[in-house]
Each structure stands twice: as C-alpha cells, then as structure tokens.
Design an enzyme around this catalytic site. Sequence first.
Site, PDB file in Angstrom:
ATOM      1  N   THR A   1       0.704  -0.899  -0.417  1.00  0.00           N
ATOM      2  CA  THR A   1      -0.422   0.123   0.066  1.00  0.00           C
ATOM      3  C   THR A   1       0.783   0.880   0.157  1.00  0.00           C
ATOM      4  O   THR A   1       0.414   2.359  -0.749  1.00  0.00           O
ATOM      5  CB  THR A   1      -0.609  -0.160   1.018  1.00  0.00           C
ATOM      6  N   ILE A   2       1.731   1.692   0.203  1.00  0.00           N
ATOM      7  CA  ILE A   2       2.935   2.721   1.175  1.00  0.00           C
ATOM      8  C   ILE A   2       3.962   2.246  -0.202  1.00  0.00           C
ATOM      9  O   ILE A   2       4.181   2.745  -1.067  1.00  0.00           O
ATOM     10  CB  ILE A   2       3.429   2.518   2.613  1.00  0.00           C
TER      11      ILE A   2
ATOM     12  N   GLY B   1       4.279   1.839  11.016  1.00  0.00           N
ATOM     13  CA  GLY B   1       4.229   0.965  12.183  1.00  0.00           C
ATOM     14  C   GLY B   1       5.488   0.620  12.487  1.00  0.00           C
ATOM     15  O   GLY B   1       5.613  -0.263  13.423  1.00  0.00           O
TER      16      GLY B   1
ATOM     17  N   SER C   1       2.681   7.996  11.594  1.00  0.00           N
ATOM     18  CA  SER C   1       1.637   7.451  11.472  1.00  0.00           C
ATOM     19  C   SER C   1       0.429   7.965  10.658  1.00  0.00           C
ATOM     20  O   SER C   1       0.868   9.594  10.431  1.00  0.00           O
ATOM     21  CB  SER C   1       1.101   6.161  12.347  1.00  0.00           C
ATOM     22  N   CYS C   2      -0.458   8.276   9.697  1.00  0.00           N
ATOM     23  CA  CYS C   2      -1.217   8.167   9.172  1.00  0.00           C
ATOM     24  C   CYS C   2      -2.242   8.997  10.141  1.00  0.00           C
ATOM     25  O   CYS C   2      -1.954  10.169   9.282  1.00  0.00           O
ATOM     26  CB  CYS C   2      -2.031   7.411   8.465  1.00  0.00           C
ATOM     27  N   ASN C   3      -2.210   9.058  10.936  1.00  0.00           N
ATOM     28  CA  ASN C   3      -3.250  10.205  11.746  1.00  0.00           C
ATOM     29  C   ASN C   3      -2.707  10.800  12.981  1.00  0.00           C
ATOM     30  O   ASN C   3      -2.890  11.694  13.243  1.00  0.00           O
ATOM     31  CB  ASN C   3      -4.283   8.337  12.819  1.00  0.00           C
TER      32      ASN C   3
ATOM     33  N   HIS D   1      -0.732   7.516  19.377  1.00  0.00           N
ATOM     34  CA  HIS D   1      -0.858   8.927  18.325  1.00  0.00           C
ATOM     35  C   HIS D   1      -0.650  10.092  19.926  1.00  0.00           C
ATOM     36  O   HIS D   1      -0.131  11.374  19.208  1.00  0.00           O
ATOM     37  CB  HIS D   1      -2.722   9.263  18.235  1.00  0.00           C
ATOM     38  N   ALA D   2      -0.773   9.915  21.061  1.00  0.00           N
ATOM     39  CA  ALA D   2      -1.044  10.930  22.151  1.00  0.00           C
ATOM     40  C   ALA D   2       0.758  11.215  21.962  1.00  0.00           C
ATOM     41  O   ALA D   2       1.111  12.120  22.324  1.00  0.00           O
ATOM     42  CB  ALA D   2      -1.628  10.810  22.734  1.00  0.00           C
TER      43      ALA D   2
END
Length: 354
Positions: free
Chosen positions: A13-14, A112, A141-143, A194-195
């Site tokens: 995908t990437i 990842g 990462s994406c988010n 993510h935080a």
Amino acid sequence: VSGLRVAVVGCGTIGKRVADAICRQPDMALAGIGVRSVHPAALAARHRGARIFCTEPGRRRELEAAGLPVDGELDDLLRLADAVVDCTPSRQAAARLPAYHSAGRPAVFCGGERHEDIGLTFSTLANYEAAAGRDAAKVASCNTTGLVRVVAGLHRRFGVRGGHAVLVRCATDPDKAAKGVVAGLTVSPGRTHHADDVARLVPGVRLVTQAVTAPTNRGHVALLELDLGRPVDEAEVLRHLAATPRVVTDRLPMATGELRDRFSASPRPRGDRPELVVWPESVVRTDRGVALAMAIHMEAIAIPETIDCLRALCAVEPSRGRSLRATDEALGIAREGWAYEDPVVVGGPAGRHA
Ligand SMILES: NC(=O)c1ccc[n+]([C@@H]2O[C@H](COP(=O)([O-])OP(=O)(O)OC[C@H]3O[C@@H](n4cnc5c(N)ncnc54)[C@H](OP(=O)(O)O)[C@@H]3O)[C@@H](O)[C@H]2O)c1
C-alpha cells in the site's frame, strides 16, 4: 541519473505510492524496488521501467518464474542508492536498520515501526530540521500525521494546551482484502500511541487519543477537541488552517464514501488525497477552544512527509519550506495561499511554538 537515488523496500500500500512519488520529484530518482514476492504493484512498477531486486535470495527463482525479472539482491540495490525507504509491514522493517547502517545508507521507516527502535519520529511541520544528518527516522503514522498538521499549525497561532481526539479507523485498506472486521465496531483499550507521538513532535501539547475500528476501508475520520485556554472565533481557526500546508478546508462531502468517490474521479493517481481534509461545517467553538472533524486518507497522507524526510535526512535541502513546496508541486497538490515559507508561524505571534 541525477539527484538523490532512492531505494524502496516493500511494494504494498505505502511502498507503491512512495516509489511513484519519488519518480515525480525533480531532485530524486528511483534506484529500484526490493520485493520478496510477486504482487500486482511490483509487476506494474517493472512494466513502467523500475528495476526490481529480490530481498530474500532463496525466492529469486520464484519471482522470475512468475514473470518478474530481477536485477539483483538487496545489497545490489543498496549499492545503487543514496538512501532507502523501507515500506515493509509494521514492526518488521527495523530489523533491516543494521544492514542499511553498514551499507552507509540513511533509512526512512514508516509509521508502524516503534519510535524506540528508530530513534526519531518525523513530521515535516513539527521537526524537519531534527532529521538532518541522522542515519534513520520514521515518518509518523497516518493519524499522527493528520493530527500534527492541525496541532502544529494551531499551536503557534493560538497556543494549544492539550485536547482529546477520537480516531475512527478503517479496519483495512482497499488492497488488503483478507483483513478487517466485517461488522461491528472494535474499541481500542486505553490511550492509543498517537498522543505520545504528538507530544514528541509538538512538545508541550498533551492530547488524550482513543480509537475505534470500523468495518470500512474508505478512510479514517478523527474528531478533535483542542484546549486553547479560551473560546476562539471559528472563522479565525478556519482561516489559519486554510493557510496551513497540506490542510484543505473546502466544502467537501461529509461522508467518507462520497469523499473517496470525489477524489477517485480526479486525475490523481489512485484517486489519492495526501491532504488532510478539515470539514469547515464541523468546526465549532467550545468554552476553552475549538472542536473539529477531519478526514484522513490513510494510504496517501504520509507520502509527502516521507519525501520531505528523505531530503531532511540526506541534508540535501536545509529549508523546510522549500522541501514542502517542492514535494507538493511535484505531487500536484500545491495551493495558492499555503504558507510554505514559514509554515508553523502562519499569521501568528512569534515565540510560542517550542
Ligand atoms: N496502509 C496504511 O494505510 C498505512 C498508513 C500509514 C503508514 N503505514 C505503515 O507503512 C508500513 C507499510 O504498510 P503497508 O500498509 O504498505 O503494508 P503492506 O501493504 O502489507 O505492504 C508491505 C509489503 O512489504 C512486503 N514485504 C514484506 N517483507 C518484505 C521483505 N523482507 N522484503 C521486501 N518486501 C517485503 C510485503 O510483501 P510479502 O509479505 O507478500 O512478500 C508487502 O507487499 C507499515 O509500517 C505501516 O504501519 C501504513
């Protein structure tokens, strides 16, 4: 071949998107793609002229028998390259860091991998300069990439104290048919990573991030509430975000399926949307700041940052603004009004961003 010669390892995908993006940069060239099995994307890349290298010597015959001519092994690919982007699955790529190190090739990893294994998490608007001269970095990462574009942008202007994000994540990508829940929502336990990533990238900003995985592959959505210490005017927030590189505040469909269809109908490769969409209708003033909803095309959003990371790591472009602009122009996403020259100080008072 002129410019930075880049090897891509992994063509999923990437990887297929990173390889295409490298080919579009005027200052880069694709040295080749490292694979270990035959995938449609590798066949397509070969068809377009990319050189293919087998990363697991025992599988070379298998690839050739399946119609994928191979130009050599991983060592051969690294010899032809100045730098490498490893796009193999999460938690597998860092194992090749010693090989890249001994070949003397700076390496970019994807979202990842664990921060601790690579040593630097990168996101252009937050810490472009920090990558210069290092031997490795992982692109957020994406988010996290989506969150950082908004948080880094708004922090300078308004001073973000903290906030709360709920990430509604796709169970899978469209090209991973064998993966993903088919019904129901799955809640992630506790806080998501993510935080911590945002705190590393935008020091002083502490978010709480939670996530739910949904049976869809049309794109992630994040609901974000930011504590700015005071209520702010919605129009002012929108003006600021509209000037932030790679953030679009256009009126676009507020359903991810329709949003995807809208971009699929554009002439862009794969209908990709590397920009973060902040729906203007979602922006609401709160007692202590602002809340908004944003759409993240998980397969595409981190590609521009990956290209910037190569320039930063290899120290071929010291200016963040120039790299941002070069990447975006080459990808066809540059916009009039995006504050490339000093992206984190768009219209804001000096000195607030750490
Ligand atoms: N997908 C997303 O939406 C997304 C968004 C942002 C970041 N990321 C991150 O990007 C990275 C890649 O994810 P992805 O979604 O692109 O994974 P993917 O679609 O599964 O692609 C990974 C590719 O690497 C290949 N591969 C595995 N081991 C290899 C090796 N030793 N040598 C060469 N090729 C090898 C795999 O092929 P075989 O195993 O079949 O050989 C596969 O084609 C991960 O860190 C992920 O967390 C993904």
